[in-house]
Design a protein around this motif. Structure first.
Motif, PDB file in Angstrom:
ATOM      1  N   SER A 176       0.658  -1.291   0.122  1.00 20.65           N
ATOM      2  CA  SER A 176       0.133   0.113   0.125  1.00 20.65           C
ATOM      3  C   SER A 176       0.732   1.371   0.040  1.00 20.65           C
ATOM      4  CB  SER A 176      -0.824   0.211   1.266  1.00 20.65           C
ATOM      5  OG  SER A 176      -1.898  -1.173   1.277  1.00 20.65           O
ATOM      6  N   HIS A 179       2.544   3.597  -3.090  1.00 24.14           N
ATOM      7  CA  HIS A 179       1.938   4.312  -3.826  1.00 24.14           C
ATOM      8  C   HIS A 179       2.370   5.934  -3.253  1.00 24.14           C
ATOM      9  CE1 HIS A 179      -0.603   2.280  -6.452  1.00 24.14           C
ATOM     10  NE2 HIS A 179      -1.083   1.380  -5.430  1.00 24.14           N
ATOM     11  N   TYR A 238     -12.894   4.212   1.224  1.00 25.53           N
ATOM     12  CA  TYR A 238     -11.390   4.444   0.679  1.00 25.53           C
ATOM     13  C   TYR A 238     -11.302   5.813   0.273  1.00 25.53           C
ATOM     14  CZ  TYR A 238      -7.611   3.669  -2.293  1.00 25.53           C
ATOM     15  OH  TYR A 238      -6.358   3.593  -3.022  1.00 25.53           O
ATOM     16  N   TRP A 275     -10.224   0.972  -4.169  1.00 28.80           N
ATOM     17  CA  TRP A 275      -9.017   1.742  -5.046  1.00 28.80           C
ATOM     18  C   TRP A 275      -9.832   1.627  -6.508  1.00 28.80           C
ATOM     19  CZ3 TRP A 275      -7.691  -1.863  -1.687  1.00 28.80           C
ATOM     20  CH2 TRP A 275      -7.627  -2.998  -2.193  1.00 28.80           C
ATOM     21  N   TYR A 283      -6.716   4.248 -14.193  1.00 26.12           N
ATOM     22  CA  TYR A 283      -6.501   2.917 -14.667  1.00 26.12           C
ATOM     23  C   TYR A 283      -6.723   3.272 -16.192  1.00 26.12           C
ATOM     24  CZ  TYR A 283      -6.363   0.937 -10.069  1.00 26.12           C
ATOM     25  OH  TYR A 283      -6.080   0.583  -8.713  1.00 26.12           O
TER      26      TYR A 283
END
Ligand code: ISE
Length: 339
Positions: A176, A179, A238, A275, A283
């Motif tokens: 994690s 990032h 999130y 995410w 993405y």
């Protein structure tokens, strides 16, 4: 690769992330198609294949990489498998977008960089997708404009709704915090020089080794600092944010556009659950730019194997600092000319 031919992509790892990459390639990246997929769970691979154009399902990832049906690869298998699959892509001279982390140790990441340098050609892209997130790109542009003066501090918040109770501080840092480390390097334009990490277990029900709330302090070159909260049992949802404080101002990621809903005497804005929901646009942008770079021969503008190595080097230092309770120096080697 010719500039007009449709790219045939192989996807290795068809869990949540890999399946999302495959569906995004199929639905949103017109210059590419999913030609082949693999997962250790063949049934999962077959089910995911049905959602991304029914590519061939391979029972061997190395045979998939070597197949002449495949021009390039997306690696989204478990973290510990990334190095071997990426090295095989290099041996086959095939471009590869590898999900983070590039490797689970700096030594392995260094092997990958060394192998790519030996080929003298950039073939590896690493999936630090925040570099394609509109909110993070806007902060980067504000910094580059000079509006806030010299960038001196990165402040990151990284909250997951929930983590597996067996997660350790080390696994959370590796899977994690990488990032946030990459975002700090990318937005400040500096390398990490020292890491100091403290962590706590927030639930008695979690394993003794779990450290689901981490505070990471980084010293970087150019007299820059970074402070990062990684909390992976936040429950409410999130959320990720990044702020750069400069000599004359600051720039912080705006909340993604979502409706402010008024109902039942309350006002609320939805918070993404994970995410995949929060970074869907990033993405797609990352895959699109990667595919464009393969067809045009222009460099991929996202993270390289060097960035993957630097994030892993800093992650290793964070893991040691958390274990030993002391600041740990990070000694980055000189950046090869290839990067
Ligand atoms: C996950 O693997 C990701 O890459 C997400 O971007 C990150 O926010 C999450 O904490 C990781 O577990």
């Amino acid at each position: 690769m010719t500039a007009s031919r449709t790219l045939s992509i192989g996807v290795i790892g068809m869990g949540g992330m890999g399946a999302r990459h495959a569906v995004n390639l199929h639905r949103h990246v017109g210059m590419a198609r999913v030609a082949a997929v693999y997962d250790v769970d063949m049934e999962r691979a077959r089910q995911a294949a049905a959602r991304c154009g029914a590519p061939e399902v391979f029972d061997d990832p190395i045979r998939l990489i070597r197949s002449d049906q495949v021009d390039a690869l997306v690696i989204a298998s478990p973290d510990a498998t990334h190095v071997d699959f990426v090295l095989e892509c290099l041996r086959c001279e095939k471009p590869v977008l590898c999900e983070k982390p590039l490797a689970t140790s700096a030594a392995d990441a260094a092997r990958v960089v060394e192998a790519e340098c030996a080929r003298g050609r950039r073939l590896i892209a690493v999936g630090f997708m925040r570099r394609f997130d509109p909110q993070h790109v806007a902060v980067r542009r504000a910094v580059e404009s000079g509006a806030i003066g010299r960038a001196i501090l990165f402040k990151g918040v990284h909250r997951n709704a929930m983590v597996s109770s067996q997660a350790t501080g080390a696994s959370i840092i590796s899977s994690s915090a990488g990032h946030d480390i990459d975002s700090a390097r990318w937005l400040l334009g500096q390398e990490v020089a020292e890491a100091y990490v403290r962590g706590v277990r927030t639930r008695a029900s979690f394993d003794e080794a779990t450290r689901d709330l981490l505070l990471i302090q980084l010293s970087l070159g150019g007299d820059c600092l970074a402070t990062i909260e990684v909390y992976v049992a936040a429950e409410y949802g999130y959320e990720v944010s990044a702020e750069i404080v400069g000599e004359r101002g600051a720039a912080v990621t705006a909340q993604p556009a979502d409706a402010l809903v008024r109902s039942r005497q309350a006002r609320s804005v939805a918070v993404p659950i994970d995410w995949l929901a929060r970074f869907q646009d990033a993405y797609v942008a990352e895959l699109t730019q990667w595919a464009e770079s393969l067809r045009s021969g222009q460099p991929f503008v996202g993270a390289s194997a060097w960035d993957g190595y630097m994030a892993t080097l800093a992650s290793d230092a964070c893991i040691r600092s958390l274990r030993d309770g002391v600041p740990v120096a990070v000694r980055a080697p000189a950046r090869p000319d290839l990067y």
